[in-house]
Write a protein that holds these residues in place. Structure first.
Motif, PDB file in Angstrom:
ATOM      1  N   PHE A  98      -5.169  14.834  -0.586  1.00 31.47           N
ATOM      2  CA  PHE A  98      -4.902  13.408  -0.485  1.00 31.47           C
ATOM      3  C   PHE A  98      -3.397  13.169  -0.465  1.00 31.47           C
ATOM      4  O   PHE A  98      -2.647  13.836  -1.167  1.00 31.47           O
ATOM      5  CB  PHE A  98      -5.510  12.658  -1.676  1.00 31.47           C
TER       6      PHE A  98
ATOM      7  N   ASP B 287      -9.921   3.621  -1.336  1.00 29.57           N
ATOM      8  CA  ASP B 287     -10.092   4.641  -0.300  1.00 29.57           C
ATOM      9  C   ASP B 287      -8.782   5.410  -0.165  1.00 29.57           C
ATOM     10  O   ASP B 287      -7.696   4.837  -0.290  1.00 29.57           O
ATOM     11  CB  ASP B 287     -10.469   4.005   1.032  1.00 29.57           C
ATOM     12  N   GLN B 288      -8.903   6.721   0.084  1.00 30.78           N
ATOM     13  CA  GLN B 288      -7.726   7.573   0.153  1.00 30.78           C
ATOM     14  C   GLN B 288      -7.722   8.380   1.439  1.00 30.78           C
ATOM     15  O   GLN B 288      -8.774   8.709   1.977  1.00 30.78           O
ATOM     16  CB  GLN B 288      -7.684   8.500  -1.061  1.00 30.78           C
TER      17      GLN B 288
ATOM     18  N   ASP C  73       0.840  -1.201   0.000  1.00 30.57           N
ATOM     19  CA  ASP C  73       0.000   0.000   0.000  1.00 30.57           C
ATOM     20  C   ASP C  73       0.872   1.248   0.000  1.00 30.57           C
ATOM     21  O   ASP C  73       1.900   1.306   0.675  1.00 30.57           O
ATOM     22  CB  ASP C  73      -0.888   0.046   1.245  1.00 30.57           C
TER      23      ASP C  73
ATOM     24  N   TRP D 257       2.180   8.987  -0.360  1.00 31.42           N
ATOM     25  CA  TRP D 257       2.601   9.162  -1.741  1.00 31.42           C
ATOM     26  C   TRP D 257       3.815  10.071  -1.828  1.00 31.42           C
ATOM     27  O   TRP D 257       4.090  10.842  -0.913  1.00 31.42           O
ATOM     28  CB  TRP D 257       1.481   9.796  -2.559  1.00 31.42           C
TER      29      TRP D 257
ATOM     30  N   ALA E  14      -6.417  11.813   3.597  1.00 33.08           N
ATOM     31  CA  ALA E  14      -6.220  13.227   3.289  1.00 33.08           C
ATOM     32  C   ALA E  14      -6.176  14.070   4.553  1.00 33.08           C
ATOM     33  O   ALA E  14      -6.687  13.680   5.607  1.00 33.08           O
ATOM     34  CB  ALA E  14      -7.370  13.719   2.406  1.00 33.08           C
TER      35      ALA E  14
ATOM     36  N   ASP F  93      -2.139  13.619  -8.452  1.00 33.09           N
ATOM     37  CA  ASP F  93      -3.438  13.000  -8.176  1.00 33.09           C
ATOM     38  C   ASP F  93      -4.458  14.011  -7.660  1.00 33.09           C
ATOM     39  O   ASP F  93      -5.626  13.977  -8.051  1.00 33.09           O
ATOM     40  CB  ASP F  93      -3.290  11.839  -7.198  1.00 33.09           C
ATOM     41  N   ASN F  94      -4.029  14.914  -6.779  1.00 36.71           N
ATOM     42  CA  ASN F  94      -4.958  15.924  -6.279  1.00 36.71           C
ATOM     43  C   ASN F  94      -5.419  16.848  -7.403  1.00 36.71           C
ATOM     44  O   ASN F  94      -6.599  17.168  -7.498  1.00 36.71           O
ATOM     45  CB  ASN F  94      -4.322  16.727  -5.143  1.00 36.71           C
TER      46      ASN F  94
ATOM     47  N   HIS G 227     -14.304   5.906  -1.516  1.00 42.38           N
ATOM     48  CA  HIS G 227     -14.575   6.136  -2.937  1.00 42.38           C
ATOM     49  C   HIS G 227     -15.931   5.612  -3.392  1.00 42.38           C
ATOM     50  O   HIS G 227     -16.421   6.020  -4.439  1.00 42.38           O
ATOM     51  CB  HIS G 227     -13.461   5.521  -3.782  1.00 42.38           C
TER      52      HIS G 227
ATOM     53  N   ASP H 204      -3.140   6.007   0.248  1.00 42.81           N
ATOM     54  CA  ASP H 204      -4.323   5.192  -0.018  1.00 42.81           C
ATOM     55  C   ASP H 204      -4.187   3.816   0.618  1.00 42.81           C
ATOM     56  O   ASP H 204      -3.134   3.453   1.115  1.00 42.81           O
ATOM     57  CB  ASP H 204      -4.586   5.087  -1.523  1.00 42.81           C
ATOM     58  N   ASN H 205      -5.290   3.072   0.560  1.00 42.43           N
ATOM     59  CA  ASN H 205      -5.310   1.735   1.162  1.00 42.43           C
ATOM     60  C   ASN H 205      -5.114   0.627   0.137  1.00 42.43           C
ATOM     61  O   ASN H 205      -5.193  -0.545   0.479  1.00 42.43           O
ATOM     62  CB  ASN H 205      -6.618   1.512   1.924  1.00 42.43           C
TER      63      ASN H 205
END
Length: 143
Positions: A89, A97-98, A55, A59, A100, A67-68, A115, A92-93
């Motif tokens: 953000f 799901d993220q 995971d 990031w 933030a 990504d944002n 999500h 993530d998992n």
């Protein structure tokens, strides 16, 4: 400090090389908002953290910016979800799901965005707690 905390939680975590000030400034310029102080400090020590299950717990600075920006600009997302501008953000998992930080107004707690339901709920009271739980616990630990 952050590297030690991460490796204490998961000695096999994969840590990126430190992010430079230019990379951090690029995130802030791309998103028009400052990085949370703790996240910026972590990125200065390791630009991304991957947990034992693969995971992306944190990031890289480049991915945070990309990504944002993509989430905020996607027209189809605007029709499906509440606005993403208040969120930044950063992880993530692995299942959609993220995680933030709320940036408007700025908060130090970590929230999870589901999500499937577009819910945004408190996951942890800070980055250190988030790292400990995300790296040690399995499954949907944040629910």
């Amino acid at each position: 400090m952050w590297r030690e905390l991460i490796l204490e939680a998961a000695g096999d975590a994969d840590l990126g090389e430190p992010a430079g000030e230019e990379a951090l400034a690029a995130v802030e310029a791309a998103l028009g908002q400052p990085l949370p102080a703790e996240l910026a400090a972590l990125l200065r020590e390791c630009d991304g953290v991957r947990g034992r299950s693969g995971d992306d717990v944190v990031w890289s600075a480049e991915r945070i910016a990309r990504d944002n920006a993509e989430f905020r600009a996607a027209a189809d997302f605007a029709a499906l979800y509440m606005p993403f501008e208040p969120l930044m953000f950063f992880g993530d998992n692995g299942g959609g799901d993220q995680f933030a930080f709320v940036r408007t107004p700025p908060r130090t707690e970590v929230f999870v965005w589901d999500h499937e339901t577009d819910s945004r709920s408190l996951a942890c009271h800070g980055l250190a707690q988030y790292l400990g739980r995300a790296l040690r616990e399995t499954g949907d630990w944040y629910r």
